[in-house]
Design a protein around this motif. Structure first.
Motif, PDB file in Angstrom:
ATOM      1  N   LEU A  42       0.834  -1.200   0.000  1.00 56.09           N
ATOM      2  CA  LEU A  42       0.000   0.000   0.000  1.00 56.09           C
ATOM      3  C   LEU A  42       0.871   1.254   0.000  1.00 56.09           C
ATOM      4  CD1 LEU A  42      -2.715   1.441   0.214  1.00 56.09           C
ATOM      5  CD2 LEU A  42      -2.580   1.173   2.710  1.00 56.09           C
ATOM      6  N   GLY A  43       1.897   1.268   0.833  1.00 54.01           N
ATOM      7  CA  GLY A  43       2.804   2.412   0.871  1.00 54.01           C
ATOM      8  C   GLY A  43       3.520   2.600  -0.449  1.00 54.01           C
ATOM      9  N   THR A  44       3.920   1.472  -1.075  1.00 55.08           N
ATOM     10  CA  THR A  44       4.588   1.547  -2.374  1.00 55.08           C
ATOM     11  C   THR A  44       3.648   2.090  -3.440  1.00 55.08           C
ATOM     12  OG1 THR A  44       6.042  -0.310  -1.810  1.00 55.08           O
ATOM     13  CG2 THR A  44       5.813   0.229  -4.139  1.00 55.08           C
ATOM     14  N   LEU A  45       2.382   1.640  -3.421  1.00 52.07           N
ATOM     15  CA  LEU A  45       1.399   2.129  -4.395  1.00 52.07           C
ATOM     16  C   LEU A  45       1.192   3.632  -4.237  1.00 52.07           C
ATOM     17  CD1 LEU A  45      -0.659   1.565  -6.597  1.00 52.07           C
ATOM     18  CD2 LEU A  45      -2.342   1.063  -4.810  1.00 52.07           C
ATOM     19  N   ILE A  46       1.089   4.093  -2.989  1.00 50.21           N
ATOM     20  CA  ILE A  46       0.955   5.534  -2.738  1.00 50.21           C
ATOM     21  C   ILE A  46       2.186   6.267  -3.244  1.00 50.21           C
ATOM     22  CG2 ILE A  46       0.822   7.301  -0.937  1.00 50.21           C
ATOM     23  CD1 ILE A  46      -0.839   5.331   0.711  1.00 50.21           C
ATOM     24  N   GLY A  47       3.349   5.699  -2.965  1.00 51.28           N
ATOM     25  CA  GLY A  47       4.601   6.340  -3.369  1.00 51.28           C
ATOM     26  C   GLY A  47       4.729   6.483  -4.874  1.00 51.28           C
ATOM     27  N   ILE A  48       4.441   5.396  -5.627  1.00 49.20           N
ATOM     28  CA  ILE A  48       4.609   5.473  -7.074  1.00 49.20           C
ATOM     29  C   ILE A  48       3.535   6.352  -7.706  1.00 49.20           C
ATOM     30  CG2 ILE A  48       5.765   3.242  -7.202  1.00 49.20           C
ATOM     31  CD1 ILE A  48       3.196   1.982  -8.149  1.00 49.20           C
ATOM     32  N   THR A  49       2.350   6.396  -7.105  1.00 52.17           N
ATOM     33  CA  THR A  49       1.297   7.271  -7.627  1.00 52.17           C
ATOM     34  C   THR A  49       1.659   8.737  -7.426  1.00 52.17           C
ATOM     35  OG1 THR A  49      -0.412   5.605  -7.162  1.00 52.17           O
ATOM     36  CG2 THR A  49      -1.142   7.875  -7.476  1.00 52.17           C
ATOM     37  N   ILE A  50       2.120   9.092  -6.229  1.00 57.42           N
ATOM     38  CA  ILE A  50       2.529  10.470  -5.951  1.00 57.42           C
ATOM     39  C   ILE A  50       3.731  10.847  -6.818  1.00 57.42           C
ATOM     40  CG2 ILE A  50       3.431  12.048  -4.201  1.00 57.42           C
ATOM     41  CD1 ILE A  50       0.510  11.402  -3.827  1.00 57.42           C
ATOM     42  N   ILE A  79      17.923  11.330  -2.454  1.00 55.93           N
ATOM     43  CA  ILE A  79      17.225  11.782  -1.238  1.00 55.93           C
ATOM     44  C   ILE A  79      15.794  11.235  -1.216  1.00 55.93           C
ATOM     45  CG2 ILE A  79      16.334  13.799  -0.002  1.00 55.93           C
ATOM     46  CD1 ILE A  79      18.755  15.366  -1.103  1.00 55.93           C
ATOM     47  N   GLY A  80      15.113  11.318  -2.363  1.00 56.82           N
ATOM     48  CA  GLY A  80      13.737  10.828  -2.430  1.00 56.82           C
ATOM     49  C   GLY A  80      13.647   9.328  -2.223  1.00 56.82           C
ATOM     50  N   VAL A  81      14.500   8.566  -2.918  1.00 60.86           N
ATOM     51  CA  VAL A  81      14.477   7.111  -2.799  1.00 60.86           C
ATOM     52  C   VAL A  81      14.873   6.683  -1.383  1.00 60.86           C
ATOM     53  CG1 VAL A  81      15.548   4.967  -3.594  1.00 60.86           C
ATOM     54  CG2 VAL A  81      14.918   6.725  -5.247  1.00 60.86           C
ATOM     55  N   GLY A  82      15.889   7.344  -0.843  1.00 64.61           N
ATOM     56  CA  GLY A  82      16.329   7.021   0.511  1.00 64.61           C
ATOM     57  C   GLY A  82      15.239   7.270   1.542  1.00 64.61           C
ATOM     58  N   THR A  83      14.480   8.333   1.355  1.00 64.10           N
ATOM     59  CA  THR A  83      13.377   8.640   2.270  1.00 64.10           C
ATOM     60  C   THR A  83      12.311   7.552   2.217  1.00 64.10           C
ATOM     61  OG1 THR A  83      13.759  11.021   1.970  1.00 64.10           O
ATOM     62  CG2 THR A  83      11.619  10.356   2.872  1.00 64.10           C
ATOM     63  N   LEU A  84      12.001   7.069   1.020  1.00 63.62           N
ATOM     64  CA  LEU A  84      11.016   5.999   0.876  1.00 63.62           C
ATOM     65  C   LEU A  84      11.503   4.703   1.525  1.00 63.62           C
ATOM     66  CD1 LEU A  84       9.909   6.585  -2.839  1.00 63.62           C
ATOM     67  CD2 LEU A  84       8.545   7.008  -0.798  1.00 63.62           C
ATOM     68  N   GLY A 125      10.428   1.744   4.880  1.00 62.16           N
ATOM     69  CA  GLY A 125      10.104   0.361   4.545  1.00 62.16           C
ATOM     70  C   GLY A 125       9.267   0.214   3.303  1.00 62.16           C
ATOM     71  N   VAL A 126       9.360   1.203   2.402  1.00 60.58           N
ATOM     72  CA  VAL A 126       8.561   1.207   1.180  1.00 60.58           C
ATOM     73  C   VAL A 126       9.496   1.137  -0.019  1.00 60.58           C
ATOM     74  CG1 VAL A 126       7.074   2.631  -0.266  1.00 60.58           C
ATOM     75  CG2 VAL A 126       6.626   2.463   2.179  1.00 60.58           C
ATOM     76  N   SER A 127       9.173   0.265  -0.968  1.00 58.48           N
ATOM     77  CA  SER A 127       9.943   0.198  -2.203  1.00 58.48           C
ATOM     78  C   SER A 127       9.557   1.350  -3.113  1.00 58.48           C
ATOM     79  CB  SER A 127       9.678  -1.132  -2.919  1.00 58.48           C
ATOM     80  OG  SER A 127      10.233  -1.117  -4.226  1.00 58.48           O
ATOM     81  N   GLN A 128      10.532   1.852  -3.875  1.00 59.14           N
ATOM     82  CA  GLN A 128      10.212   2.893  -4.844  1.00 59.14           C
ATOM     83  C   GLN A 128       9.653   2.295  -6.122  1.00 59.14           C
ATOM     84  OE1 GLN A 128      13.165   1.671  -4.323  1.00 59.14           O
ATOM     85  NE2 GLN A 128      14.612   2.037  -5.965  1.00 59.14           N
TER      86      GLN A 128
END
Length: 204
Positions: A74-82, A114-119, A123-126
């Protein structure tokens, strides 16, 4: 706290989208294997970068839900959508005068890290090819670095062959710089965790 986690996920995704939309994609520099496929989709089918990026990442995520777990997925889906929405927004609304593709590569790679590291800290995959590499590594019993290298390498070479050979060099440099930043952010996280553990009261 859950709201804090998702705030960081959104922030990391926006930072990642900013790096892609403003500095990397305008020069057709893939930020990774998914970025390379996105560039090819745009070149072959004129699919907007933001939509192509979401399609690639979402399709990978659908395959890997079992491996990530529901919360992480779910976190990954939110991340890739944003990230995809951010790429579209920054491409259309932010203009930085052209200086040099290598300068943009350097700045974009640092911001991307910075963005990928934050994700990853949350515990979320980019998303992207990293998910596919993880599946291969688990099924074959090998480290994920090797399949990730070969898959990304193939995509980079194909992208370079279709568009420009200079892209291979720029894509490798982008990967190297961004992953160095990711490592720094992870080391900072570990250091902060150790400090917090030291400050916890000890039982007598």
């Amino acid at each position: 706290m859950i709201w804090r986690k998702y705030c960081f996920i959104i922030a990391g995704a926006i930072i990642q989208g900013f790096a892609m939309g403003v500095f990397l994609f305008p020069h057709s520099i893939p930020s990774g294997g998914a970025g390379g496929i996105t560039v090819l989709l745009n070149h072959w089918f004129n699919i907007p970068m933001s939509i192509g990026l979401w399609i690639v990442n979402a399709s990978m995520l659908m395959v890997a839900v079992h491996y990530l777990g529901t919360e992480s997925a779910l976190g990954t889906l939110i991340g890739i959508t944003i990230t995809s929405l951010s790429v579209n927004f920054f491409e259309e609304n932010v203009y930085i005068p052209y200086i040099n593709s290598w300068f943009d590569l350097f700045i974009g790679s640092l911001i991307l890290g910075i963005g990928v590291g934050t994700l990853l800290r949350e515990g979320v995959s980019q998303g992207g090819i990293g998910i596919l590499a993880l599946i291969i590594s688990r099924s074959r019993g090998i480290a994920p670095g090797k399949p990730l290298f070969w898959i990304n390498g193939f995509i980079f070479v194909l992208t370079a062959y279709v568009i420009n050979w200079q892209i291979v060099i720029q894509a490798v440099i982008c990967q190297w710089l961004s992953t160095r930043v990711v490592d720094l952010i992870y080391e900072l996280r570990i250091r902060n965790t150790l400090i917090a553990l030291k400050l916890l009261p000890r039982k007598k």
